[in-house]
Design an enzyme around this catalytic site. Structure first.
Site, PDB file in Angstrom:
ATOM      1  N   GLU A   1       0.847  -1.187   0.000  1.00  0.00           N
ATOM      2  CA  GLU A   1       0.000   0.000   0.000  1.00  0.00           C
ATOM      3  C   GLU A   1       0.892   1.250   0.000  1.00  0.00           C
ATOM      4  OE1 GLU A   1      -2.795   0.392   3.233  1.00  0.00           O
ATOM      5  OE2 GLU A   1      -3.866   1.980   2.185  1.00  0.00           O
TER       6      GLU A   1
ATOM      7  N   GLY B   1       2.822   2.441  11.052  1.00  0.00           N
ATOM      8  CA  GLY B   1       2.597   1.585  12.217  1.00  0.00           C
ATOM      9  C   GLY B   1       2.455   0.124  11.835  1.00  0.00           C
ATOM     10  N   ALA B   2       1.559  -0.151  10.872  1.00  0.00           N
ATOM     11  CA  ALA B   2       1.307  -1.531  10.491  1.00  0.00           C
ATOM     12  C   ALA B   2       0.485  -1.572   9.209  1.00  0.00           C
ATOM     13  CB  ALA B   2       0.562  -2.261  11.602  1.00  0.00           C
ATOM     14  N   MET B   3       0.359  -2.767   8.631  1.00  0.00           N
ATOM     15  CA  MET B   3      -0.330  -2.908   7.352  1.00  0.00           C
ATOM     16  C   MET B   3      -1.217  -4.145   7.349  1.00  0.00           C
ATOM     17  SD  MET B   3      -0.885  -1.743   4.374  1.00  0.00           S
ATOM     18  CE  MET B   3      -2.094  -2.598   3.372  1.00  0.00           C
ATOM     19  N   GLU B   4      -2.432  -3.967   6.819  1.00  0.00           N
ATOM     20  CA  GLU B   4      -3.495  -4.971   6.948  1.00  0.00           C
ATOM     21  C   GLU B   4      -3.525  -6.023   5.842  1.00  0.00           C
ATOM     22  OE1 GLU B   4      -3.998  -1.667   6.175  1.00  0.00           O
ATOM     23  OE2 GLU B   4      -5.609  -1.423   4.711  1.00  0.00           O
ATOM     24  N   ASN B   5      -2.396  -6.377   5.220  1.00  0.00           N
ATOM     25  CA  ASN B   5      -2.392  -7.391   4.162  1.00  0.00           C
ATOM     26  C   ASN B   5      -3.277  -8.581   4.540  1.00  0.00           C
ATOM     27  OD1 ASN B   5      -0.006  -5.922   3.082  1.00  0.00           O
ATOM     28  ND2 ASN B   5       0.924  -6.783   4.928  1.00  0.00           N
TER      29      ASN B   5
ATOM     30  N   HIS C   1      -6.878  -2.327  14.936  1.00  0.00           N
ATOM     31  CA  HIS C   1      -7.087  -1.582  13.690  1.00  0.00           C
ATOM     32  C   HIS C   1      -6.813  -2.472  12.474  1.00  0.00           C
ATOM     33  CE1 HIS C   1      -6.937   2.172  11.206  1.00  0.00           C
ATOM     34  NE2 HIS C   1      -6.110   1.444  10.467  1.00  0.00           N
ATOM     35  N   GLU C   2      -5.664  -3.121  12.464  1.00  0.00           N
ATOM     36  CA  GLU C   2      -5.314  -3.947  11.296  1.00  0.00           C
ATOM     37  C   GLU C   2      -6.270  -5.130  11.177  1.00  0.00           C
ATOM     38  OE1 GLU C   2      -3.419  -2.312   9.500  1.00  0.00           O
ATOM     39  OE2 GLU C   2      -2.599  -1.035  11.079  1.00  0.00           O
TER      40      GLU C   2
ATOM     41  N   GLU D   1     -10.067   3.881   6.064  1.00  0.00           N
ATOM     42  CA  GLU D   1      -9.267   4.343   7.205  1.00  0.00           C
ATOM     43  C   GLU D   1     -10.106   5.058   8.263  1.00  0.00           C
ATOM     44  OE1 GLU D   1      -6.669   3.051   7.781  1.00  0.00           O
ATOM     45  OE2 GLU D   1      -5.827   2.441   5.850  1.00  0.00           O
TER      46      GLU D   1
HETATM   47  N1  TRP Z   1      -3.170   0.953   5.648  1.00  0.00           N
HETATM   48  C1  TRP Z   1      -2.284   0.999   6.771  1.00  0.00           C
HETATM   49  C2  TRP Z   1      -3.128   1.190   7.994  1.00  0.00           C
HETATM   50  O1  TRP Z   1      -3.768   2.168   8.172  1.00  0.00           O
HETATM   51  C3  TRP Z   1      -1.237   2.025   6.776  1.00  0.00           C
HETATM   52  C4  TRP Z   1      -0.366   2.214   5.593  1.00  0.00           C
HETATM   53  C5  TRP Z   1      -0.644   2.874   4.478  1.00  0.00           C
HETATM   54  C6  TRP Z   1       0.976   1.911   5.480  1.00  0.00           C
HETATM   55  N2  TRP Z   1       0.446   2.996   3.678  1.00  0.00           N
HETATM   56  C7  TRP Z   1       1.451   2.436   4.274  1.00  0.00           C
HETATM   57  C8  TRP Z   1       1.834   1.241   6.297  1.00  0.00           C
HETATM   58  C9  TRP Z   1       2.767   2.350   3.914  1.00  0.00           C
HETATM   59  C10 TRP Z   1       3.148   1.140   5.924  1.00  0.00           C
HETATM   60  C11 TRP Z   1       3.622   1.699   4.739  1.00  0.00           C
HETATM   61  O2  TRP Z   1      -3.229   0.367   8.806  1.00  0.00           O
HETATM   62 ZN    ZN Z   2      -5.701   1.613   8.505  1.00  0.00          ZN
END
Ligand code: TRP
Ligand code: ZN
Length: 897
Positions: free
Chosen positions: A123, A263-267, A299-300, A322
């Protein structure tokens, strides 16, 4: 190197894709220097767009071959696109082979290495740095992933979905095959390969299905994953209970990585976390860290429905996932906090964050609507507005249709859109359609201005009491200031939750003109005009209005209340949020008066006695007391002024702090003793509230003692620092010493570093604490410059860069805004240095100057010069260029206005 051109992408230019990718089979031969990627895609022409070539996105890739239905085909490469003119009309297979260089990828977008393992971040547009693709969220495909790598170096091979098969290969290599049954956009793809270990937990959900939960981290970090695992389980249980949304995968994986941009990513099924948002132990993490981890894990996880099952049609719709997911994680945190007082503490913290980050954004160069109209670089729009104001917008839906109505709306949203890529309009329509006749549904078009108008609305409220008629007329007016590119604004729909109190603090029954009888002591008025009056009848005495309870709308409220009325609310309001708000307004009024007049701040007895009463109150929770006794932040104070002198604000706040420290010295000492936690460590609201208040008291005591040359409290703080049983107490004592510039600060800092050498997250705290030290005679700035040379410092790791540089530039205004402009020179150097490594991080730092046009001289001219210096650099990233150009343009706009 930077061949991409800076084009402005417009929301109104959205076009559906000319092709759909239905399935994709990816094979990775993972090597740090050169990873080979083979991609086989099943592609169909979109019947709605019958013409045009196939244009695939690709960046920083080395293309090896292109086959259609097994035969070579002619293509060309233009900028960041691979264009195939002769793509067939009938369904076809496209096979692409390319390589990329994970080891050289310092931007942490796409496939990269960290600590010897492989990770991805796709993302928003990182997948195109892995292979050529229709890298846009409305193209959803079913992924099969085949990973091959050296078994000794990368024993764990992960991707989205379910593990189908794994086994040995020649030459010490091994493989794993993954399949994700849910169609998804490319931004949700992920792979991880490395030497990791997992905490595992099996759970059975309400539906009677079994699931495997795994948290993968580096060897040695396993004992720091218990809190994350507990948070994940709590999130799963909560989403099933509150929204009836179950976990849809057999396996749910979470992975920690030290080098990560956010912070983190929701893959899908494979969330990837910054270790700072995942790892915690009482010895290394503070109460605030525990709380943050719980909310980010939630959140994730919540994104699995709000973002993954239903995703965004295009990136302008980012707040669809978001804003909604932040709202969900905030509701979760409140439900976890359980007691009314602990819930209010959550709300206060969320609003404080909104005011510190989103309000300034909404009044600066980057002001944009929750649904932006255009962007150059989408990464620049992962903002407080999209996230936090977006969440407030979702909260207003709930306020307008009620909790049950909102749940019905969510149900309809999933019934209609599961498996689709949709827009914010689709969400609004679902909530409205599920609540016919509601205050939302009858005003839906006007309500949707929250998505299109930038800027924070100002709400003015004035009441007048007619003793003879026993009526109280409340007149509400609203206006929204102009923002770049948006001069005129229409009235918004503003839910105003309110109550009326007698001057003695009793809640009055509420009856509006035309109503048969009084109903309750709290209600929500809906303002949807520029000006409206509401007449309350049978009002026995002149009331004190308690407006915008629970912060029912993201607006700036001017209620014109006197000190006496604010003191009534502080003492008696049944709404804890407004009680806290009264404490802040009392402080703010005094600080602003001092800053505006230029006279030294002298706190009056009425304010001091009110604060003493809060501190000594028999029933208020410690957590609430700490919030009420903490002065408003310098960024929020700056927001109230047309011309900002950061040094004057800092001087006023420091004076207020010192006077509170002196005047309440014995009360602070009592509070410190009374709020020691004897029980074993738990990061729960009660314990963390006690620790927060004890730490505030200690900071006040050390400050007061240091100023008067007394060594008892600094000595006690040093002792506590040494003996502390947890990081909250240890860091609290250390920061009390450092903030007061006490002599013992130096030995304590040295000891802290020696104690935690090698624990990167704790060393980040060590840097951050020094970067945020309140300025005294240029010492804090000089220290930061010196720490840039420390052997532990590096620009390459985002957490470390943030810990020192962002602490200074973003959170330490008095050290940063210097008359000699050295802070701005430093800023420009660091933006440029970071931009060569990681544009996303550089551009976040660039945003520090968003509000430069309101600065007083000489800061303003010096800031302009520094921004212009950055803008003059030849090969800036699009990320940084968009920010500095908007910053410079905001001056011209300001002058026109
Ligand atoms: N979608 C993620 C979240 O809100 C955050 C996110 C967006 C992100 N772009 C990113 C995380 C790039 C790391 C790098 O949880
Ligand atoms: Zn998010």
């Amino acid at each position: 190197m930077r061949e991409g051109s800076a084009t402005l992408i417009r929301r109104e230019d959205y076009l559906a894709p000319a092709f759909w990718i239905r399935t994709v089979d990816l094979t990775f031969d993972l090597e740090p220097a050169k990873t080979l990627v083979t991609s086989k895609m099943q592609i169909e022409r979109n019947s709605a767009v019958p013409h045009g070539p196939l244009r695939l996105h690709g960046e920083e890739l080395n293309l090896l071959r292109v086959l259609i239905n097994g035969d070579s085909v002619s293509f060309r490469q233009e900028g960041h696109e691979l264009i195939i003119e002769g793509a067939p009309d009938a369904d076809f297979t496209l096979e692409i082979r390319n390589s990329c260089a994970p080891e050289k990828n310092t931007s942490l977008s796409g496939l990269y290495t960290s600590g010897g393992s492989f990770f991805t971040q796709c993302e928003a547009e990182g997948f195109r740095r892995i292979t050529y693709f229709l890298d846009r969220p409305d193209v959803m495909a079913v992924y099969s992933v085949h990973l091959r790598a050296d078994k000794a170096k990368y024993p764990v091979l992960l991707s989205n979905g379910n593990l189908l098969e794994a086994g040995e290969l020649d030459n010490g290599r091994h493989f794993a095959k993954w399949h994700d049954p849910f169609p998804k956009p490319s931004y949700l793809f992920a792979l991880v390969a490395g030497d990791l270990v997992a905490r595992e937990q099996r759970i059975r959900t309400r539906a009677g299905k079994d699931h495997l939960l795994q948290v993968f981290v580096r060897r040695g970090d396993l004992e720091k994953t218990e809190h994350a695992m507990n948070s994940l389980i709590a999130s799963i249980v909560w989403d099933e209970a509150r929204f009836k949304l179950p976990l849809d995968l057999e396996r749910f994986m979470v992975v920690g990585v030290s080098d990560f941009n956010m912070g983190a990513m929701e893959n899908k099924g494979l969330n990837i976390f910054n270790t700072s948002a995942l790892l915690a132990s009482p010895a290394t993490a503070t109460d605030a860290d525990f709380h943050r981890i719980e909310s980010i894990v939630a959140h994730e996880y919540f994104h699995n429905w709000t973002g993954n099952r239903v995703t965004c049609r295009d990136w302008f719709q980012l707040s669809l996932k978001e804003g909604l997911t932040v709202f969900r994680d905030q509701e979760f945190s409140m439900d976890m906090a359980a007691t009314p007082s602990a819930r209010a503490v959550c709300r206060i913290q969320d609003v404080r964050q909104l005011r510190a980050m989103q309000f300034p954004e909404d009044s600066g160069a980057m002001a944009h609507p929750v649904r932006p109209d255009s962007y150059v670089e989408i990464n620049n729009f992962y903002t407080a507005t999209v996230y936090d104001k977006g969440s407030e917008v979702v909260r207003m839906y709930q306020t307008l249709v009620g909790r049950a109505g909102f749940e019905a709306g969510m149900k309809l949203y999933f019934e209609r859109h599961d498996g689709q890529a949709v827009t914010c309009d689709d969400f609004a329509q679902a909530i409205a359609d599920a609540n016919p006749g509601s205050a939302l549904t009858t005003r839906l078009d006007a309500f949707k201005r929250w998505y299109s108008q930038a800027g924070t609305p100002h709400l003015q409220a004035r009441g007048s009491y007619d003793a003879e008629a026993r009526t109280y007329t409340l007149t509400l007016k609203q206006s929204t200031p102009a923002t770049p590119g948006q001069a005129d604004k229409l009235p918004q729909v503003i839910p105003v939750a309110l109550g009326l109190l007698t001057h003695e603090g009793q809640a009055l029954p509420l009856q509006l003109q035309g109503e048969a009888a009084a109903a309750g002591t709290e209600r929500v008025l809906v303002l949807d005009q520029a000006e409206q009056s509401f007449v309350f009848v049978e009002v026995a005495s002149a009331p004190v209005p308690s407006l915008l309870r629970g912060f029912s709308a993201p607006v700036v409220l001017d209620d014109g209340l006197s000190d006496a009325e604010l003191l009534t609310l502080l003492k008696h309001d049944s709404d804890a949020f407004n009680r806290w708000e009264a404490s802040q307004r009392l402080a703010l009024n005094r600080i602003l008066a001092a800053v505006r007049s230029g006279a030294p701040l002298v706190l009056d007895a009425a304010y001091i006695e009110a604060m003493r009463a809060v501190l000594r109150h028999a029933e208020l929770d410690a957590a609430f007391k700490e919030l009420a006794l903490t002065l408003p932040g310098e960024a929020y104070i700056a927001e109230q002024l047309d011309v900002v002198d950061p040094q004057a604000i800092h001087a006023a706040v420091e004076a207020a702090r010192l006077q509170l420290a002196q005047a309440l010295a014995t009360d602070w000492a009592e509070a410190y003793e009374a709020h020691q936690v004897k029980a074993g460590y738990a990061p729960d609201p009660v314990q963390s509230g006690r620790r927060a208040l004890a730490n505030l008291a200690l900071a006040m005591l050390v400050l007061n003692a240091t100023q008067s040359g007394d060594s008892v409290w600094p000595g006690r703080a040093y002792q506590r620092f040494k003996d502390a049983g947890n990081m909250t107490d240890r860091l609290g004592a250390l920061s009390a010493l450092v903030a007061a510039h006490a002599e013992l600060a130096e030995p304590a800092l040295a000891r802290f570093h020696a104690l935690f050498k090698g624990d990167e997250l704790v060393i980040d705290k060590w840097f951050a604490l020094q970067g945020r030290t309140p300025e005294l005679d240029g010492k804090s700035f000089a220290r930061v410059k010196q720490l840039m040379q420390h052997p532990d410092f590096t620009l390459k790791n985002p957490n470390r860069a943030r810990s020192l540089i962002f602490s200074l530039c973003m959170f330490n205004p008095a050290a940063f805004h210097r008359k000699d402009a050295a802070g701005y020179v430093f800023w420009a150097e660091q933006v440029l240095a970071l931009d060569a490594i990681n544009p996303q991080i550089a551009s976040r730092l660039a945003r520090v100057m968003d509000r430069w046009t309101v600065l007083a001289e000489p800061y303003r001219s010096a800031a302009r010069e520094a921004i212009a210096r950055v803008a003059a650099k030849a090969d800036l990233s699009n990320d940084v260029r968009e920010i500095v150009e908007r910053a410079l343009a905001s001056e011209a706009k300001g002058e026109q206005a």
